[in-house]
Design a protein around this motif. Structure first.
Motif, PDB file in Angstrom:
ATOM      1  N   LEU A 137      -0.088   6.790   0.499  1.00 22.27           N
ATOM      2  CA  LEU A 137       0.355   6.105   1.720  1.00 22.27           C
ATOM      3  C   LEU A 137      -0.078   4.645   1.704  1.00 22.27           C
ATOM      4  O   LEU A 137       0.709   3.753   2.039  1.00 22.27           O
ATOM      5  N   ARG A 141      -0.308  -6.710  12.832  1.00 20.15           N
ATOM      6  CA  ARG A 141       0.163  -5.338  12.716  1.00 20.15           C
ATOM      7  C   ARG A 141       1.515  -5.266  11.990  1.00 20.15           C
ATOM      8  O   ARG A 141       1.719  -4.439  11.109  1.00 20.15           O
ATOM      9  N   TRP A 200      -0.625  -5.891   7.906  1.00 19.11           N
ATOM     10  CA  TRP A 200      -1.133  -4.567   7.587  1.00 19.11           C
ATOM     11  C   TRP A 200      -0.100  -3.798   6.790  1.00 19.11           C
ATOM     12  O   TRP A 200       1.086  -3.799   7.126  1.00 19.11           O
ATOM     13  N   TRP A 201      -0.584  -3.156   5.759  1.00 17.42           N
ATOM     14  CA  TRP A 201       0.196  -2.283   4.889  1.00 17.42           C
ATOM     15  C   TRP A 201       1.127  -3.056   3.967  1.00 17.42           C
ATOM     16  O   TRP A 201       1.466  -2.583   2.914  1.00 17.42           O
ATOM     17  N   VAL A 226       5.544   5.442   8.519  1.00 16.50           N
ATOM     18  CA  VAL A 226       5.036   4.115   8.132  1.00 16.50           C
ATOM     19  C   VAL A 226       6.193   3.135   7.913  1.00 16.50           C
ATOM     20  O   VAL A 226       6.103   1.974   8.287  1.00 16.50           O
ATOM     21  N   TYR A 263       7.189   2.079  11.383  1.00 17.14           N
ATOM     22  CA  TYR A 263       6.244   1.183  12.048  1.00 17.14           C
ATOM     23  C   TYR A 263       6.537  -0.275  11.675  1.00 17.14           C
ATOM     24  O   TYR A 263       6.281  -1.184  12.441  1.00 17.14           O
ATOM     25  N   HIS A 264       7.030  -0.467  10.449  1.00 21.12           N
ATOM     26  CA  HIS A 264       7.242  -1.838  10.004  1.00 21.12           C
ATOM     27  C   HIS A 264       8.712  -2.232  10.013  1.00 21.12           C
ATOM     28  O   HIS A 264       9.104  -3.176   9.352  1.00 21.12           O
TER      29      HIS A 264
END
Lengths: 335, 332
Positions: free
Chosen positions: B177, B95, B99-100, B127, B130-131
Motif C-alpha cells: 500500500l 493530504r 502524502w502517498w 487509496v 482518496y487522491h
C-alpha cells in the motif's frame, strides 16, 4: 449437506429448544402460583355476599376446575398444553374472560403494543445512535459533553419517575393539551390505523424523549474509541478526506449496536404495563397484568409464549444476519 | 553530487500532555536537523522512547494532538523539481498532493492498521479514491495482483479480509500500500517489528530491491542495529530527542565517535569475539525534565564540566559526518 444449511438448521433447532424451555418454565411457574382461577372466582362470589353452603361451594369449585381443565394431574395438563401449542395451535379459553379464547384476547391487545413499542424501539435507536455518532465526530465538544451529561444523569432514573414528572411538567406547568384519544369502534382498517397512530403519538414522544440515552452513551463511547484506532489514523495518514474517515468510523461503530436494536424489538411482545398505565393506552401489558392477578393461566401462557418466540426469533435473525454485515463473523464452511 | 530531496532544519517538538491538572511538555524532538539525499537509505537508530517515531511523524506532517511542533522547517523537493515548505502548507494540500504521492509512510504497528471490514483490494481502491486518481477497477486489480506477486503474496489475497491473513502477510500488504504510487520518499517506522528474523529478512530484501529499482529514498527507523547494517547508506544515532551522530553507516559502525554511539556499537555481538558485552549504566533521561547541558552527560564516561552546563554544538568533521559532543567541539 451444505454447511450453511446445516448451520441454519442448527440455529433453528436451537431457537425451538429455547421456545420449548421458555414455555415449560412459564407453565411450571403458572402452576406454582398459590391460588387458582376457580378459588378466586368463588372467593369473590362469597365476598360479594352470596350465601352458599360448604357443599355447594365444593361442587361449584369442582365444576369450575373441570371447565378450566385444571382437575387433571399436572403432568396431564402439561401434555395437553404442549399438544395444543405445538400441534393444534389452540391456546384454550381465557379464565378471566371466559369463554373468550386466549387468541382473541391477545389479538385485540397485541397490535396496540406492537405499534407503539416497535416505533419506540426503532426511533429511539435511530435518534440515540444518530446523536451519538454526531457527538463523537463534532468539533463542538461542549455541546456533545452537555448532551452526554444529560444522558448519563437521566439514564438511571426509572421510567415511571421520568414519565410522571414529564406529565406533571407538561400538563400542569406548561398547561399544554394532551391529545384526547376518544373512541372509535368501527371504521375501515385505515381509519383504525390512523386512530391508533394518533393515540400512540403522545406516549411515543415521551418514550423517545427518555429512550435515546442508552444508544447515545454507548454509540458515543464506541465511536470515540474508534477514532483512535490504528486503522483510522492510518487512513488519515494515507490522505483520506475527512468525510471518508467519518464514514469509516460510523460503519465500524454501528455494528455492535444492531444487537441492541433487534433484542429491543423482541421485547415489544410483552408490552409495557407501565407505559400503558401512565398513558391510558390499551395494550398487552394490561392483559398480562390482569392474567396474573386473576390466575388466568391460559392467558398468561399465551402472552408469554409470544414474547418467548419473539426473543428466540430475534436471536435467530441476528445469528443469520451478522455474517452479512460483519466479515469477521463467518458462517461455518465459508472461507 | 547527490541532491538533497528533503531538508529538515532545527525541528523541535513534543507532546503536550496533562498529568493531573499540570500541563507538561514531553520534549521528544530537540532541535533536529538532517538532510535526505536522492536515492539513499537514511537510518535513524536509537533506543525506545528516544523520539525516533515522533521525528518520523513530524517529518511526515501527520501532527495529531497531543503532538505539537514548536519550531523548525521542512522543505521537500518534489518529483517535478518544485521546492515545497511543508510546514507552510495547509493540511488539505499536504493530504492531497504530498502524502502517498511524494512521501509515504509505513507505520510502526503495520499488522493492525488495515480496516477490518474491507477486503484488501478495496483498501487499495480506497487509496486511489482518496487522491482522486481515476483508474479502471480491472486495471487496478491486475496491477495489484502483480504487485502482490512481487512481494511473494498469493494473488488471492486481494479478496481476503485482514483477519484472514497472517501478521507477516498483512505487513507486506501494508508495504505494498505504501509503495503504491511509487513515492520518492518512504518513511518506514520499524517496518519489521513483531515478525521473526526470517520474515524480517524477506521483507527487508523486498524493500531494498524495490528501492533500488525505483531510485527512491528511505528514512528507516529502527532500534535494531542489524537492520541498519543491512539497509542503510547513512545512519543517524538518536539519543533523548537529539541526533548525536550522523555518518556513513560503514564509518559509524567501524569508528563511532560519540560516547553513546561507542557504547552502542560496543554492545553488539561480533563474530569470533567471546568477551562479555558491556552495557551502559543508567537509564535514558526523562524527556519531561531533561538534564541541563548535554542530555547524555549523566551516563557519559567522558563527561567534563562544560557538558553539564551547556548544550554541545553540532560539529561537522567531514562531509556527511557530524557529531554533537563537546569532545569534538574545539572552541578556538
Amino acid at each position: 449437506m451444505h454447511p450453511l444449511i446445516r448451520y441454519v438448521l442448527q440455529r433453528a433447532a436451537l431457537a425451538l429448544l429455547v421456545v420449548w424451555t421458555g414455555i415449560t418454565i412459564t407453565f411450571v411457574l403458572s402452576r406454582l402460583m398459590p391460588f387458582n382461577a376457580a378459588d378466586l372466582f368463588i372467593s369473590r362470589l362469597v365476598a360479594q355476599g352470596g350465601t352458599l353452603t360448604g357443599e355447594q361451594i365444593e361442587a361449584m369449585r369442582r365444576q369450575l376446575l373441570e371447565l378450566y381443565g385444571l382437575e387433571k394431574s399436572i403432568i396431564e395438563q402439561y401434555l395437553i398444553f404442549l399438544r395444543n401449542y405445538m400441534v393444534t395451535g389452540e391456546m384454550g379459553p381465557s379464565f378471566a374472560y371466559f369463554p373468550t379464547s386466549v387468541k382473541d384476547v391477545i389479538a385485540k391487545a397485541l397490535p396496540w403494543s406492537l405499534l407503539l413499542l416497535i416505533m419506540t424501539s426503532v426511533v429511539s435507536w435511530l435518534v440515540g445512535n444518530g446523536i451519538g455518532i454526531l457527538a463523537a465526530l463534532t468539533k463542538h465538544r461542549r455541546v456533545s459533553n452537555v448532551l452526554e451529561t444529560i444522558a448519563v444523569a437521566f439514564q438511571p432514573i426509572p421510567f415511571a419517575v421520568l414519565a410522571i414528572s414529564f406529565l406533571v411538567f407538561y400538563a400542569l406547568i406548561l398547561k399544554l393539551p394532551i391529545p384526547a384519544p376518544g373512541y372509535v369502534t368501527t371504521g375501515s382498517a385505515i381509519e383504525m390505523l390512523i386512530y391508533m397512530l394518533r393515540r400512540a403519538a403522545f406516549p411515543l414522544m415521551v418514550l423517545v424523549l427518555f429512550g435515546w440515552f442508552g444508544g447515545f452513551v454507548s454509540m458515543k463511547a464506541i465511536a470515540l474509541k474508534m477514532r483512535e484506532e490504528d486503522f483510522i489514523v492510518y487512513s488519515f495518514l494515507q490522505g483520506a478526506p475527512t468525510n471518508s474517515i467519518r464514514y469509516m468510523i460510523f460503519r465500524n461503530s454501528i455494528l455492535p449496536q444492531f444487537t441492541g436494536l433487534v433484542l429491543g424489538l423482541s421485547r415489544v411482545f410483552i408490552g409495557s404495563l407501565l407505559v400503558e398505565y401512565i398513558f391510558n393506552y390499551p395494550g398487552i401489558g394490561y392483559i398480562l397484568q390482569g392474567a396474573i392477578a386473576n390466575a388466568d393461566y391460559n392467558l398468561m401462557l399465551g402472552v408469554l409464549f409470544f414474547a418467548t418466540v419473539a426473543t428466540a426469533v430475534a436471536t435467530f435473525i441476528l445469528d443469520l444476519v451478522y455474517p452479512l454485515i460483519d466479515p469477521r463473523i463467518r458462517y461455518p464452511g465459508q472461507g | 553530487m547527490s541532491l538533497d530531496i528533503l531538508t529538515v532544519n532545527n525541528l523541535d517538538g513534543g507532546y503536550e500532555v496533562f498529568i493531573g491538572n499540570r500541563r507538561v511538555f514531553v520534549h521528544a524532538v530537540d532541535d533536529v536537523s538532517l538532510t535526505l539525499h536522492d536515492n539513499e537509505v537514511l537510518g535513524v537508530a536509537g533506543e525506545s522512547g528516544c523520539g525516533k517515531s515522533t521525528l518520523a511523524k513530524m517529518v511526515y506532517g501527520g501532527i495529531i494532538p497531543p503532538l505539537v511542533v514548536r519550531s523548525g522547517s521542512i522543505s521537500l523537493v518534489t518529483r517535478g523539481g518544485e521546492v515545497l515548505e511543508m510546514n507552510k502548507l495547509d493540511i488539505d494540500t499536504i493530504r492531497r498532493k504530498i502524502w502517498w504521492i511524494e512521501i509515504s509512510y509505513i507505520p510502526q504497528n503495520s499488522m493492525n492498521v488495515l480496516n477490518p471490514l474491507k477486503r484488501i483490494k478495496d483498501q487499495f481502491i480506497g487509496v486511489f479514491k482518496y487522491h482522486n486518481i481515476e483508474m479502471d477497477k480491472n486495471e487496478i486489480i491486475k496491477y495489484l495482483k502483480d504487485t502482490l506477486t512481487t512481494l511473494s503474496l498469493p494473488p488471492e489475497v486481494i479478496n481476503a479480509y485482514p483477519h484472514q491473513l497472517s501478521g507477516g502477510m498483512r505487513q507486506r500488504v501494508v508495504i505494498a500500500l505504501s509503495l503504491l504510487f511509487n513515492p520518492r520518499i518512504v518513511l518506514a517506522d520499524e517496518p519489521t517489528t513483531a515478525v521473526d528474523v526470517v520474515t524480517q529478512r524477506v521483507i527487508l530484501s523486498l524493500l531494498k530491491e524495490w528501492r533500488e529499482n525505483n531510485k527512491s529514498s528511505f528514512i528507516l527507523i529502527s532500534h535494531d542495529m542489524s537492520v541498519h547494517a543491512y539497509m542503510d547508506n547513512r545512519i543517524a544515532i538518536m539519543y533523548a530527542g537529539n541526533i548525536v551522530e550522523l555518518g556513513n553507516t560503514f564509518d559509524v559502525f567501524r569508528e563511532p565517535l560519540h560516547p553513546y554511539t561507542k557504547a552502542l556499537i560496543e554492545s553488539l555481538i561480533r563474530k569470533g569475539d567471546k568477551s562479555i558485552r558491556k552495557g551502559l549504566a543508567g537509564q535514558p533521561p526523562d524527556l519531561i525534565n531533561p538534564p541541563p547541558g548535554c542530555r547524555f552527560h549523566p551516563r557519559c564516561p567522558y563527561a567534563i564540566n562544560i557538558c553539564r552546563a551547556k548544550e554541545p554544538p553540532t560539529t561537522s568533521l567531514d562531509k556527511d559526518r557530524y557529531v554533537r559532543c563537546w569532545l569534538y567541539a574545539n572552541p578556538r
